[in-house]
Write a protein that holds these residues in place. Structure first.
Motif, PDB file in Angstrom:
ATOM      1  N   ASN A 219       0.808  -1.206   0.000  1.00  0.00           N
ATOM      2  CA  ASN A 219       0.000   0.000   0.000  1.00  0.00           C
ATOM      3  C   ASN A 219       0.846   1.263   0.000  1.00  0.00           C
ATOM      4  O   ASN A 219       0.321   2.365  -0.125  1.00  0.00           O
ATOM      5  N   ARG A 220       2.166   1.149   0.156  1.00  0.00           N
ATOM      6  CA  ARG A 220       3.022   2.325   0.180  1.00  0.00           C
ATOM      7  C   ARG A 220       3.633   2.633  -1.189  1.00  0.00           C
ATOM      8  O   ARG A 220       4.350   3.613  -1.331  1.00  0.00           O
ATOM      9  N   PHE A 221       3.362   1.797  -2.161  1.00  0.00           N
ATOM     10  CA  PHE A 221       3.942   1.994  -3.482  1.00  0.00           C
ATOM     11  C   PHE A 221       2.941   2.691  -4.397  1.00  0.00           C
ATOM     12  O   PHE A 221       1.738   2.415  -4.340  1.00  0.00           O
ATOM     13  N   LEU A 222       3.461   3.560  -5.257  1.00  0.00           N
ATOM     14  CA  LEU A 222       2.609   4.284  -6.182  1.00  0.00           C
ATOM     15  C   LEU A 222       2.021   3.329  -7.221  1.00  0.00           C
ATOM     16  O   LEU A 222       2.720   2.466  -7.747  1.00  0.00           O
ATOM     17  N   GLY A 223       0.729   3.501  -7.490  1.00  0.00           N
ATOM     18  CA  GLY A 223       0.080   2.745  -8.556  1.00  0.00           C
ATOM     19  C   GLY A 223      -0.239   1.321  -8.222  1.00  0.00           C
ATOM     20  O   GLY A 223      -0.580   0.544  -9.121  1.00  0.00           O
ATOM     21  N   CYS A 224      -0.154   0.916  -6.950  1.00  0.00           N
ATOM     22  CA  CYS A 224      -0.389  -0.487  -6.613  1.00  0.00           C
ATOM     23  C   CYS A 224      -1.847  -0.888  -6.811  1.00  0.00           C
ATOM     24  O   CYS A 224      -2.154  -2.081  -6.867  1.00  0.00           O
ATOM     25  N   ASP A 225      -2.744   0.076  -6.913  1.00  0.00           N
ATOM     26  CA  ASP A 225      -4.161  -0.255  -7.094  1.00  0.00           C
ATOM     27  C   ASP A 225      -4.469  -0.713  -8.509  1.00  0.00           C
ATOM     28  O   ASP A 225      -5.449  -1.428  -8.734  1.00  0.00           O
ATOM     29  N   ASN A 226      -3.639  -0.320  -9.484  1.00  0.00           N
ATOM     30  CA  ASN A 226      -3.881  -0.687 -10.873  1.00  0.00           C
ATOM     31  C   ASN A 226      -3.016  -1.900 -11.212  1.00  0.00           C
ATOM     32  O   ASN A 226      -1.827  -1.774 -11.512  1.00  0.00           O
ATOM     33  N   HIS A 227      -3.615  -3.067 -11.150  1.00  0.00           N
ATOM     34  CA  HIS A 227      -2.857  -4.299 -11.369  1.00  0.00           C
ATOM     35  C   HIS A 227      -2.390  -4.454 -12.809  1.00  0.00           C
ATOM     36  O   HIS A 227      -1.419  -5.173 -13.079  1.00  0.00           O
TER      37      HIS A 227
END
Length: 905
Positions: A219-227
């Motif tokens: 959850n601390r990395f950018l763009g992790c929501d877009n697989h």
């Protein structure tokens, strides 16, 4: 999520997947499900894994782009294999049977067993890939002769996450401004000078503060929501290739592991990731930011009209990986540094042209008439007048004047300064591309090593049993291989002697013609002809030895690919060094040294030893360097332009025969990429440039125009290589690297050798020191210098009494006092030249740090920002969960505990 035991499937010595049946493989995803009723027909097909079956999925319309038929699942890798039609083979065997030429039953049964073995390996390999979590879809292209199978592979999100952590992929924490990697652009911007080399390239990859990927910190990395977009395509390719390289297809104890060995065994004909679409621009109008990565590279990089533009290194790295990007970064950096060397070398040459009229020794030769009767140059030749070589004496001054001495000193400093600043550039790029702290993980054994190793032993690092070859046996093979190398070097020496004798025979033939023109230019004609012959022998021996070195290196049984590459590079470079440089070294340092004098000439196989030509040895050396260096460059460029196109045409024609009527339809991406040429790596590219570097540094005192020709060649080389990688090669698997490897060590060795070679070249081959000593002792204007350098034939030489020859000897053939004084000056010059140059080089090495100070500061700053970013995210996460949450336990991690996790590249 990976199922329990997936890691064991990839790494276990002998996976339990042997017990799986073909029915277990029936659930291949995304429209390629093979029902059991189709599997029953496998007995009549050469491919028991797959059987073509007309299902509704075969009638679906493929989506555009690198996706499965569902239009959503990305294609990360493609495996290809070809199967010949059984009906065709049966018909052929029946015909041969009628003619009585049928193959023996033993050979036929052996061939069938081999095909069954390959099919069994393929089946088990695919089963284990499915067990590892990869998603698959299959395509076929067939005609009556053979069927080409394409197996498309994709890694789901859970697989990518699992291997991203294991492979220590870098994860983005915070975006930052892109760096301006071009020093010249920064200088010109500061001086407010328009920069025609600058060009805005669309879709430049963003630069991030990064750290090692951890699933627990997702959850601390950018763009992790877009697989779909979190992992780049090159990262996906790397993950899938890692799975392919680890997966078992037979018995682990026999090292039957990995796709590379399957390709070597012939189970698959190719394995490659796909290009990002076509490199050609669409016919309709499109915005630059809508181009795919391959179109951007072609349009803004590989086209010939972009020869003067900066290379889009970030785009190259994003598409091909750091290893290939570093090669093009080095080649561009080297080419840019050639520009000042080429300018200075051209100015030195032009100054020589302009000052030809002030050359007093040449004037004396041209106006001497019959004053200097020279002794015959061969046993059957006649005496000649020195005024006959007036033209060559003037031309010799172009390559032997004080400017060339200063230029050789300049190039010695240039070579080391270039390498020092390349180390700084390399460190900057490694940090910018997240490779500064990159260390290759424990390498797995090479496929060939695994196949041929006699025993299995535990790896001292991992503890896993792997193929083992006794070290004593390997060292014995290395020693034997070294003897073969020495024998091949002796063959090169034999060819050198042959060229020398050829040169002598041609000179003799020119003298016997009786033509005054041919007699005057006999040495020049012989030197040019022998140089062309030498170039042909060099290229022939280079091809023969490269193939021999490859076999020797395989026979030596090096465990890892890095060890194999280093041993192969060392062998080929040592040979090519002797192969290319032996003839110039002979002309520069040995020719004319063992001639002797009238009544006491030195001989070799009954022929008088060679003397330097009328213009001196430096002009002959310049002729040789021009023919060998420029001729090699022209031939290599023609080969690089033609050979990939011929291979691609042959591959395309072969595939077109299989496609038949389908060829009129738009081919799929995997079919188009299969038509391309397999990437051959960077070995030949580096070798060509390193040999060129040797030519422009070791012998630059004799050929000031060498950097100019190298610069022109490299402008062409960059475009040819860019076009090959972007348009003609299959896409290689992206490899990480933080430097150019062993090639940098070779470049450093050449730069130090160039200092020594140029010192000896100026001292013993050039007339610079004899003229300087004569000016100091006798006449500052060099009046009488020509007469002073000519000795009289001994009194017992009755054929042409009182003829002259070039040497510092008395009438009895003994060396004069001036000769010994000159020898002392020469040795003193070599010692002084080397000590001064090496001292300055060490000072440059000390003054210019390997890592720029601004970069060191930036690394520390980024590490601090990474820790702060992690701490702020942790605090925000705690606040978002509400004030009613229970306090953290003493054993829970605090923001500061993640400090090591934020270690930036």
């Amino acid at each position: 999520m990976l199922r329990k035991g997936d890691r064991e499937v990839l790494l276990d010595l002998h996976s339990e997947s042997e017990a799986q049946t073909t029915d277990g493989y029936g659930s291949v995803h995304n429209g390629s499900y093979i029902p059991p009723r189709c599997l029953s027909a496998a007995d009549d097909d050469d491919d028991p894994i797959y059987m073509h079956c007309n299902t509704t999925s075969d009638q679906s319309v493929p989506q555009l782009g690198n996706y499965f038929r569902d239009g959503k699942t990305k294609i990360d890798f493609v495996l290809v294999w070809e199967i010949r039609s059984r009906k065709k083979r049966r018909g052929k065997s029946e015909v041969t049977g009628e003619e009585g030429d049928a193959a023996p039953p033993e050979e036929s049964s052996r061939s069938e067993r081999r095909k069954a073995q390959l099919a069994q390996w393929r089946e088990k390999f695919v089963q284990n890939l499915e067990s590892a979590g990869l998603v698959m879809e299959k395509e076929e292209t067939s005609n009556e002769k053979k069927t080409i199978h394409f197996l498309k592979l994709s890694a789901p999100w859970d697989v990518l996450v699992y291997f991203a952590e294991e492979l220590c992929l870098r994860a983005p924490l915070q975006a930052q401004q892109n760096l301006d990697l071009n020093t010249s652009a920064r200088v010109m911007k500061r001086l407010c000078i328009p920069n025609m080399m600058m060009e805005s390239v669309p879709n430049r990859p963003l630069d991030y503060y990064t750290c090692a990927f951890r699933k627990s910190k997702m959850n601390r990395f950018l763009g992790c929501d877009n697989h779909d977009t979190y992992f780049t395509n090159t990262q996906r390719h790397r993950v899938v290739y890692e799975i392919l390289a680890r997966t078992v297809y037979g018995k682990r104890k026999r090292a039957e592991v990995g796709v590379d060995r399957l390709v070597n065994e012939g189970v698959y004909t190719a394995a490659f990731p796909l290009h990002e679409g076509s490199f050609k621009l669409p016919k309709y109008e499109i915005r630059p930011d809508e181009l795919n990565q391959r179109q951007i590279l072609h349009h803004y990089w590989s086209r010939w009209c972009k020869w003067y533009k900066y290379q889009p290194l970030d785009h190259i790295r994003e598409y091909f990986g750091e290893k290939i990007a570093l090669y093009f970064a080095w080649l561009g950096f080297y080419t840019a540094w050639l520009l000042p060397a080429a300018v200075v070398g051209t100015l030195v040459f032009v100054s020589g042209v302009m000052s030809m009229g002030t050359n007093t020794p040449a004037k004396d030769i041209c106006t001497s008439g019959a004053s200097y009767l020279m002794c015959p140059l061969c046993n059957t030749c006649k005496a000649w007048n020195m005024s006959d070589i007036c033209t060559m004496a003037k031309l010799g001054y172009l390559f032997d004047h004080p400017g060339t001495v200063l230029f050789s000193v300049f190039m010695s400093f240039w070579a080391v300064t270039f390498l020092e600043y390349w180390k700084r550039k390399m460190a900057t790029l490694a940090h910018h591309w997240d490779c500064m702290d990159f260390h290759e993980e424990e390498e797995r054994p090479r496929p060939e090593f695994a196949a041929m190793a006699p025993t299995m032993e535990p790896n001292p690092v991992t503890g896993v049993k792997e193929p083992y070859f006794p070290e004593k046996t390997r060292l014995a093979r290395v020693f034997t291989g070294s003897m073969v190398i020495i024998m091949m070097l002796c063959v090169v020496m034999i060819f050198l002697v042959t060229v020398v004798m050829c040169r002598g025979i041609i000179s003799l033939m020119m003298f016997r013609t009786g033509s005054p023109v041919l007699r005057t230019e006999a040495g020049t004609i012989a030197n040019i002809c022998s140089s062309i012959v030498s170039l042909g022998l060099i290229l022939l021996m280079g091809q023969v030895y490269t193939a021999l070195a490859e076999q020797l290196t395989k026979w030596e049984m090096h465990r890892t690919q890095t060890q194999y590459d280093n041993a192969f590079i060392f062998k080929v470079f040592i040979f090519q060094f002797v192969n290319f440089y032996s003839s110039p070294f002979y002309v520069a340092f040995f020719k004319g040294r063992f001639v002797g004098y009238p009544t006491n000439y030195g001989t070799l196989f009954g022929m008088r030893n060679e003397d330097c030509g009328p213009g001196g040895c430096l002009i002959e050396l310049a002729e040789q360097l021009f023919i060998i260096m420029v001729g090699k460059q022209l031939i290599n460029n023609i080969q690089e332009f033609i050979i990939p196109k011929v291979k691609a045409w042959n591959q395309k024609r072969s595939l077109a025969k299989v496609m038949g009527d389908k060829a009129s339809h738009e081919p799929q991406r995997w079919e188009e990429d299969y038509q391309l040429v397999e990437c051959e790596g960077l070995f030949e590219e580096y070798l060509e440039m390193v040999l060129q570097f040797g030519f422009i540094t070791i012998f630059v005192a004799a050929f000031p125009l060498a950097p100019l020709f190298a610069l022109l060649n490299n402008w062409v080389e960059i475009r040819l290589d860019a076009h090959k990688f972007a348009c003609e090669y299959r896409r290689p698997v992206a490899e990480r690297a933080q430097n150019i490897g062993v090639w940098f060590n070779i470049l450093e060795a050449l730069s130090h050798l160039s200092v020594i070679a140029n010192a000896f070249l100026i001292a013993f081959t050039s007339d610079f020191l004899p003229r300087l000593l004569y000016q100091f002792k006798f006449d500052n204007d060099l009046n009488g210098y020509v007469n002073f350098t000519l000795a009289y034939a001994p009194l017992n030489y009755t054929e042409y009494p009182m003829c002259r020859y070039k040497a510092y000897r008395d009438n009895d053939g003994n060396y004069s006092l001036f000769y010994w004084e000159l020898l002392a000056v020469r040795l003193g010059f070599i010692i002084a030249f080397e000590h001064v140059v090496f001292f300055v080089l060490r000072a440059i090495d000390w003054i210019v740090p390997d890592v720029p100070g601004s970069l060191e500061l930036k690394i520390k700053r980024e590490r601090y920002l990474a820790k702060q970013a992690l701490a702020e995210n942790q605090e925000a996460l705690l606040v978002s969960r509400g004030r009613g949450a229970a306090p953290a336990s003493p054993g829970s991690s605090s923001p500061g505990s993640d400090a090591s996790f934020g270690n930036m590249s």
